[in-house]
Design an enzyme around this catalytic site. Structure first.
Site, mmCIF file in Angstrom:
data_model
loop_
_atom_site.group_PDB
_atom_site.id
_atom_site.type_symbol
_atom_site.label_atom_id
_atom_site.label_comp_id
_atom_site.label_asym_id
_atom_site.label_seq_id
_atom_site.Cartn_x
_atom_site.Cartn_y
_atom_site.Cartn_z
ATOM 1 N N GLU A 150 12.311 8.220 -5.883
ATOM 2 C CA GLU A 150 13.304 9.235 -5.674
ATOM 3 C C GLU A 150 12.552 10.459 -5.045
ATOM 4 O O GLU A 150 12.970 11.507 -5.852
ATOM 5 C CB GLU A 150 14.421 9.257 -7.000
ATOM 6 N N GLU B 115 17.599 0.595 -8.447
ATOM 7 C CA GLU B 115 18.092 1.152 -9.714
ATOM 8 C C GLU B 115 19.545 1.223 -9.643
ATOM 9 O O GLU B 115 19.979 1.783 -8.572
ATOM 10 C CB GLU B 115 17.495 2.656 -9.990
HETATM 11 O O1 AHR Z 1 16.833 5.350 -14.694
HETATM 12 C C1 AHR Z 1 17.093 6.928 -15.196
HETATM 13 C C2 AHR Z 1 16.468 7.739 -14.142
HETATM 14 O O2 AHR Z 1 17.433 7.720 -13.093
HETATM 15 C C3 AHR Z 1 15.070 7.385 -13.194
HETATM 16 O O3 AHR Z 1 14.033 7.826 -14.103
HETATM 17 C C4 AHR Z 1 15.232 7.965 -12.204
HETATM 18 O O4 AHR Z 1 14.618 7.405 -11.128
HETATM 19 C C5 AHR Z 1 16.581 8.018 -11.770
HETATM 20 O O5 AHR Z 1 17.271 9.204 -11.496
#
Ligand code: AHR
Length: 499
Positions: A173, A292
């Site tokens: 990210e 994610e």
């Molecule tokens: O999954 C929780 C968080 O969400 C992770 O650390 C991050 O990559 C995202 O913003």
């Protein structure tokens, strides 16, 4: 009664599902690692301190790939802190989650755990506070057979054979201001490109994931992808995307419509990847790593006091309606199997987790565990392009949302056809008729439905099976047409086999 029709033709293929579509994500965050997967002293802990009750549940999820160690955590992580004798590992402050990291669990322990749960590691390197040198040293530590300083250090740590980690993320990210070492697209593109070169020169057999947008609502979405791909197009195989949905305002029809925005996000990102290819007249296709995705909102709010070790945080207790949303997201992923090759449920244990644990106590399946486990078990085959005609509803943020969301997967070896169906109507059953043209005669082998009268029902340590799939009856196949009435607000898996 609401009525929908579906046409399936055996020859209209989207493509094969890459098993890595059913991956997971384990971050050094809250109690994911400590008290989640690693708890020496727990009654079920093995000789390496890994909870075997958790291993058993992760194996049920059957996750072929596991992303680690973050997430936001990785952007301040020095991997060297987490290898070697435990008593020599430093305790560090983790600025991402304002926690204290004991480093008793690191890369080697993670690879060991992956072998136990049957997953291939997907390691993220630190491109926040770190850079190309540390990243390529980690590749050498993990993958070089021996005879160099970093590979011999691994051997000295007790790992004679290389870990052979094939998949790597170039940071996490990096488009987000919350990230340690947040970068503009040009800054990230440059460092990602140089890091990729060094990592692949160290081990040409690896595959790389570059950071795409951490959400569709990011102000840089679109511009970020085009700029980053200018730099890394020839050096990476995948671009990442991330999405979390929630129902903070209690608008369930709107919540269940959200997975359709995941379809949009995937299709837009594919378009951006292909635009980058067109710009350089390249036939090469960058694939997506949706590394994610989940429902996440119950735990938004005050965070624990800073600098605790393994604090309770991001421990969403998932409800039945969350499981429906996760089911919808799984359907979105399956229907894009031609371009989404990796996806990681974020996360696996305790932290926005499919599995919950108590320290010294039991582990149990959250509601979202069930659609994931069923998709992972039944969704590996060839995805068919379904022609769906469904009645629709208007949600606040999206118009004309079809009540029926569906994906169809055929298993060429057995001839079995699996339908995943979400009925998004909260109060009406949905009669579905599926035209199975050009299939050999089929019969219903199994219908499993996830439903509950209470949208807010949850599984707890005391009542771990309050929400669980159950056998459902009443589906028939007659003259090549499947008829089934899906209960209101339900996730359904229908397995059909050749007669
Ligand atoms: O999954 C929780 C968080 O969400 C992770 O650390 C991050 O990559 C995202 O913003």
């Amino acid at each position: 009664m609401l009525k929908a029709t579906v046409i399936l033709d055996r020859d209209y293929e989207i493509g094969p599902v890459d098993p890595r579509l059913f991956g997971g994500f384990a971050e050094h965050l809250g109690r994911h690692i400590y008290e989640g997967i690693y708890e020496p002293g727990h009654p079920t802990a093995d000789e390496q301190g890994m909870r075997q009750d958790v291993i058993g549940l992760v194996r049920e999820l059957n996750m072929p790939v596991m992303r680690y160690p973050g997430g936001n955590f990785v952007s301040g992580y020095d991997w060297k802190d987490g290898v070697g004798p435990h008593d020599q590992r430093p305790v560090r402050l983790d600025l991402a989650w304002k926690s204290t990291e004991p480093n008793t669990f690191g890369t080697n322990e993670f690879v060991n755990w992956c072998r136990k749960v049957g997953a291939e590691p997907l390691l993220a390197v630190n491109l926040g506070t770190g850079g190309p040198q540390e990243a390529r040293e980690l590749v050498e530590y993990c993958n070089h057979p021996g005879g160099s300083a970093w590979s011999d250090l691994r051997r000295a740590h007790g790992y004679e054979k290389p870990h052979d980690v094939k998949l790597w993320c170039l940071g996490n990210e990096m488009d987000g201001p919350w990230q340690m070492g947040y970068k503009t697209a040009a800054e990230y593109g440059r460092i990602a490109c140089e890091t990729a070169k060094l990592m692949k020169w160290t081990d040409p057999g690896i595959e790389l994931v570059a950071c795409g947008s951490s959400g569709r609502t990011m102000p840089t979405f679109g511009a970020w992808e085009l700029e980053v791909l200018q730099h890394v197009f020839d050096h990476v195989e995948y671009l990442s995307i991330h999405t979390y949905f929630g129902n903070a305002d209690g608008d369930t029809p709107g919540f269940l419509a959200k997975p359709d925005a995941m379809d949009d996000f995937i299709e837009e990102t594919v378009a951006l990847c292909d635009a980058a290819a067109a710009r350089r007249k390249s036939p090469r296709r960058i694939m997506l790593s949706f590394d994610e995705w989940n429902v996440w909102y119950h735990s938004h709010g005050p965070r624990p006091e800073p600098w605790l070790t393994a604090p309770h945080m991001l421990e969403d207790v998932y409800t039945f309606e969350d499981a429906l949303c996760v089911g919808g997201m799984l359907i979105s992923l399956i229907n894009h199997a031609d371009r989404v090759k990796i996806a990681c449920l974020a996360q696996v244990v305790n932290v926005i987790g499919a599995i919950m644990t108590e320290a010294g106590g039991p582990a149990w399946r959250q509601t979202i565990f069930h659609p994931f486990a069923q998709a992972s078990a039944n969704g590996r085959g060839i995805v068919l392009r379904a022609i769906v005609r469904s009645p629709v509803y208007d949600a606040k943020e999206r118009q004309e949302v079809p009540y029926l969301k569906t994906a169809a997967v055929v298993h060429p070896d057995t001839g079995e056809l699996v339908l995943f169906c979400l009925n998004r109507s909260l109060d009406e059953p949905l009669a579905v008729e599926v035209d199975l043209r050009a299939f050999a005669p089929l019969q219903v082998a199994e219908w499993s439905a996830l439903r509950h009268d209470n949208l807010k029902a949850a599984n707890t340590a005391e009542n771990p099976a309050a929400v669980a799939p159950a056998e459902h009856r009443g589906a028939t196949v007659d003259q090549g047409r499947l008829s089934a009435v899906l209960p209101e607000a339900s996730w359904n898996v229908l397995r059909l086999r050749e007669i």
